[in-house]
Motif scaffolding. Structure first.
Motif, mmCIF file in Angstrom:
data_model
loop_
_atom_site.group_PDB
_atom_site.id
_atom_site.type_symbol
_atom_site.label_atom_id
_atom_site.label_comp_id
_atom_site.label_asym_id
_atom_site.label_seq_id
_atom_site.Cartn_x
_atom_site.Cartn_y
_atom_site.Cartn_z
ATOM 1 N N ILE A 26 -3.814 -24.354 7.326
ATOM 2 C CA ILE A 26 -4.372 -23.443 8.323
ATOM 3 C C ILE A 26 -3.799 -22.044 8.157
ATOM 4 O O ILE A 26 -4.528 -21.041 8.199
ATOM 5 N N ALA A 27 -2.488 -21.952 7.941
ATOM 6 C CA ALA A 27 -1.862 -20.648 7.767
ATOM 7 C C ALA A 27 -2.363 -19.974 6.492
ATOM 8 O O ALA A 27 -2.608 -18.760 6.467
ATOM 9 N N PHE A 28 -2.528 -20.766 5.427
ATOM 10 C CA PHE A 28 -3.032 -20.205 4.175
ATOM 11 C C PHE A 28 -4.456 -19.706 4.347
ATOM 12 O O PHE A 28 -4.810 -18.625 3.866
ATOM 13 N N ALA A 29 -5.278 -20.503 5.045
ATOM 14 C CA ALA A 29 -6.670 -20.099 5.278
ATOM 15 C C ALA A 29 -6.731 -18.787 6.051
ATOM 16 O O ALA A 29 -7.540 -17.901 5.745
ATOM 17 N N ALA A 30 -5.871 -18.647 7.054
ATOM 18 C CA ALA A 30 -5.852 -17.415 7.852
ATOM 19 C C ALA A 30 -5.403 -16.222 7.011
ATOM 20 O O ALA A 30 -5.978 -15.129 7.111
ATOM 21 N N LEU A 31 -4.389 -16.424 6.166
ATOM 22 C CA LEU A 31 -3.893 -15.338 5.327
ATOM 23 C C LEU A 31 -4.963 -14.860 4.344
ATOM 24 O O LEU A 31 -5.185 -13.647 4.183
ATOM 25 N N VAL A 32 -5.638 -15.805 3.692
ATOM 26 C CA VAL A 32 -6.687 -15.439 2.740
ATOM 27 C C VAL A 32 -7.850 -14.769 3.470
ATOM 28 O O VAL A 32 -8.447 -13.815 2.960
ATOM 29 N N LEU A 33 -8.166 -15.244 4.672
ATOM 30 C CA LEU A 33 -9.263 -14.638 5.426
ATOM 31 C C LEU A 33 -8.943 -13.187 5.784
ATOM 32 O O LEU A 33 -9.804 -12.306 5.653
ATOM 33 N N VAL A 34 -7.718 -12.923 6.216
ATOM 34 C CA VAL A 34 -7.324 -11.541 6.528
ATOM 35 C C VAL A 34 -7.471 -10.673 5.278
ATOM 36 O O VAL A 34 -7.977 -9.541 5.338
ATOM 37 N N THR A 35 -7.031 -11.199 4.134
ATOM 38 C CA THR A 35 -7.159 -10.458 2.873
ATOM 39 C C THR A 35 -8.617 -10.154 2.567
ATOM 40 O O THR A 35 -8.975 -9.029 2.185
ATOM 41 N N PHE A 36 -9.478 -11.155 2.745
ATOM 42 C CA PHE A 36 -10.893 -10.972 2.455
ATOM 43 C C PHE A 36 -11.566 -10.052 3.466
ATOM 44 O O PHE A 36 -12.533 -9.356 3.130
ATOM 45 N N LEU A 37 -11.071 -10.024 4.698
ATOM 46 C CA LEU A 37 -11.632 -9.090 5.686
ATOM 47 C C LEU A 37 -11.289 -7.645 5.327
ATOM 48 O O LEU A 37 -12.076 -6.737 5.572
ATOM 49 N N ILE A 38 -10.118 -7.437 4.730
ATOM 50 C CA ILE A 38 -9.802 -6.114 4.197
ATOM 51 C C ILE A 38 -10.796 -5.773 3.081
ATOM 52 O O ILE A 38 -11.277 -4.645 2.969
ATOM 53 N N GLY A 39 -11.103 -6.788 2.247
ATOM 54 C CA GLY A 39 -12.104 -6.598 1.209
ATOM 55 C C GLY A 39 -13.474 -6.278 1.790
ATOM 56 O O GLY A 39 -14.224 -5.466 1.231
ATOM 57 N N ALA A 40 -13.805 -6.895 2.929
ATOM 58 C CA ALA A 40 -15.091 -6.610 3.580
ATOM 59 C C ALA A 40 -15.151 -5.164 4.053
ATOM 60 O O ALA A 40 -16.200 -4.506 3.974
ATOM 61 N N ASP A 41 -14.030 -4.642 4.550
ATOM 62 C CA ASP A 41 -13.975 -3.241 4.962
ATOM 63 C C ASP A 41 -14.178 -2.321 3.759
ATOM 64 O O ASP A 41 -14.912 -1.324 3.843
ATOM 65 N N GLU A 42 -13.548 -2.659 2.625
ATOM 66 C CA GLU A 42 -13.756 -1.877 1.404
ATOM 67 C C GLU A 42 -15.215 -1.945 0.970
ATOM 68 O O GLU A 42 -15.796 -0.944 0.546
ATOM 69 N N TRP A 43 -15.810 -3.115 1.085
ATOM 70 C CA TRP A 43 -17.209 -3.311 0.706
ATOM 71 C C TRP A 43 -18.111 -2.413 1.543
ATOM 72 O O TRP A 43 -19.072 -1.830 1.025
ATOM 73 N N SER A 44 -17.831 -2.329 2.838
ATOM 74 C CA SER A 44 -18.675 -1.511 3.717
ATOM 75 C C SER A 44 -18.648 -0.048 3.287
ATOM 76 O O SER A 44 -19.683 0.632 3.293
ATOM 77 N N GLY A 235 -20.219 5.681 -6.623
ATOM 78 C CA GLY A 235 -19.525 6.818 -7.199
ATOM 79 C C GLY A 235 -18.036 6.792 -6.949
ATOM 80 O O GLY A 235 -17.394 7.845 -6.803
ATOM 81 N N ALA A 236 -17.444 5.586 -6.901
ATOM 82 C CA ALA A 236 -16.019 5.427 -6.610
ATOM 83 C C ALA A 236 -15.290 4.860 -7.822
ATOM 84 O O ALA A 236 -15.841 4.052 -8.574
ATOM 85 N N LYS A 237 -14.042 5.269 -7.992
ATOM 86 C CA LYS A 237 -13.227 4.747 -9.086
ATOM 87 C C LYS A 237 -12.621 3.398 -8.720
ATOM 88 O O LYS A 237 -12.545 2.482 -9.540
ATOM 89 N N ASP A 238 -12.149 3.272 -7.478
ATOM 90 C CA ASP A 238 -11.543 2.039 -6.982
ATOM 91 C C ASP A 238 -12.186 1.665 -5.655
ATOM 92 O O ASP A 238 -12.775 2.509 -4.975
ATOM 93 N N SER A 239 -12.023 0.384 -5.274
ATOM 94 C CA SER A 239 -12.565 -0.043 -3.989
ATOM 95 C C SER A 239 -11.689 0.410 -2.829
ATOM 96 O O SER A 239 -12.133 0.465 -1.684
ATOM 97 N N GLY A 248 -7.922 -1.387 -4.672
ATOM 98 C CA GLY A 248 -8.082 -2.127 -3.428
ATOM 99 C C GLY A 248 -8.068 -3.625 -3.637
ATOM 100 O O GLY A 248 -7.883 -4.130 -4.750
ATOM 101 N N VAL A 249 -8.309 -4.341 -2.558
ATOM 102 C CA VAL A 249 -8.350 -5.803 -2.603
ATOM 103 C C VAL A 249 -9.456 -6.291 -3.537
ATOM 104 O O VAL A 249 -9.256 -7.218 -4.338
ATOM 105 N N LEU A 250 -10.629 -5.670 -3.446
ATOM 106 C CA LEU A 250 -11.745 -6.086 -4.302
ATOM 107 C C LEU A 250 -11.430 -5.852 -5.783
ATOM 108 O O LEU A 250 -11.860 -6.634 -6.637
ATOM 109 N N ASP A 251 -10.697 -4.792 -6.073
ATOM 110 C CA ASP A 251 -10.330 -4.522 -7.459
ATOM 111 C C ASP A 251 -9.440 -5.623 -8.027
ATOM 112 O O ASP A 251 -9.504 -5.933 -9.210
ATOM 113 N N ARG A 252 -8.635 -6.212 -7.180
ATOM 114 C CA ARG A 252 -7.693 -7.229 -7.634
ATOM 115 C C ARG A 252 -8.321 -8.613 -7.719
ATOM 116 O O ARG A 252 -7.975 -9.419 -8.591
ATOM 117 N N PHE A 253 -9.255 -8.919 -6.806
ATOM 118 C CA PHE A 253 -9.769 -10.278 -6.704
ATOM 119 C C PHE A 253 -11.250 -10.406 -7.043
ATOM 120 O O PHE A 253 -11.874 -11.422 -6.750
#
Length: 275
Positions: A26-44, A235-239, A248-253
């Motif tokens: 459960i803790a791992f799932a929450a940690l990965v989800l927070v990471t992916f939500l940061i990725g979602a913000d970069e995606w937006s 037109g971005a170099k990094d996410s 960013g997170v998307l660049d790494r994963f």
């Protein structure tokens, strides 16, 4: 720059290994989800969503969709949301073939809509696959991450040394067919070692595991190229700039977004059922 990238990479690798092997599910799932939500913000932001409202909406929608996917997996069949992710990445392969560069994001309204919707099909199945693999066998998840990471490094080194023919000049000029061959060769060696460790007894099942690993590596390349498309259209170099030397997170994963659902679906098929 290289030193900064190396230090960040080592810290990330250590933190990821500790989380995979040491955290409860459960803790791992929450940690990965927070990471992916940061990725979602970069995606937006990559798809034109600069306002706080749009970015918050992206994060909220991904969080809700992850919860729905988890409920379906726990009370139904995990293969359904994972299969949706795999089908999406097959569609991405076609999108990469027809993408035409040189136009701004605002001039491609239809593509922007597709890319915004794609955040769900890209992030949610990957999150679910990663969480499920850690729950089933943490070392299998470690193997998947190593497979994608080592393969990517092998592609970079082989491309620098032998690269002549560009693989996707419109999206990622640094990628070459020679680099891909180097990546596949190293991945083959890792896959054979993984087959002997994770698959007991049946030699045909081991051959199937090796084939699955090679398909997974190809999927990781698609994930990498798709993120390159996102950045090129925006037109971005990094996410983002969260990870020094990496972006960013998307660049790494990015490669794991495609690799994880493909690997899990293949693993389920090899085992002949659910986890």
């Amino acid at each position: 720059m290289f030193k900064q990238r190396l230090v960040t990479g080592l810290l990330l690798a250590g933190a990821a290994l500790a989380a995979i092997l040491g955290l409860p599910s459960i803790a791992f799932a929450a940690l990965v989800l927070v990471t992916f939500l940061i990725g979602a913000d970069e995606w937006s932001r990559l798809t034109g969503g600069q306002s706080v409202w749009v970015r918050s909406s992206f994060v909220l929608v991904v969080a809700v969709a992850a919860g729905v996917a988890w409920r379906v997996a726990m009370h139904g069949d995990i293969r359904l949301p994972i299969l949706m992710g795999v089908i999406w990445w097959l569609a991405v392969a076609g999108l990469l073939l027809i993408y035409s560069p040189g136009r701004s994001l605002n001039a491609i309204g239809g593509l922007r809509t597709v890319l915004r919707i794609a955040v769900l099909l890209s992030l949610v199945p990957a999150w679910l696959a990663i969480v499920w693999l850690q729950r089933y066998d943490p070392w299998l998840l470690v193997f998947l991450i190593v497979l994608a990471a080592v393969g990517d490094s092998a592609a970079y080194l082989a491309g620098r040394r032998f690269g002549r023919r560009r693989m996707a000049p419109r999206l990622s000029p640094g990628k070459t067919w020679e680099g891909l061959m180097g990546e596949m060769l190293i991945s083959l060696l890792l896959a054979v070692a993984g087959a002997w460790y994770f698959v007991a007894g049946d030699n045909w099942a081991r051959v199937g595991f090796v084939c699955l690993c090679l398909v997974t590596v190809l999927a990781s390349v698609i994930g990498d190229l798709f993120e390159s498309l996102l950045k090129r259209v925006a037109g971005a170099k990094d996410s983002g700039s969260l990870l020094p030397g990496h972006g960013g997170v998307l660049d790494r994963f990015d490669s794991h977004l495609a690799a994880a659902p493909v690997f899990l679906l293949g693993w389920l098929w090899l085992r002949g059922g659910g986890l």
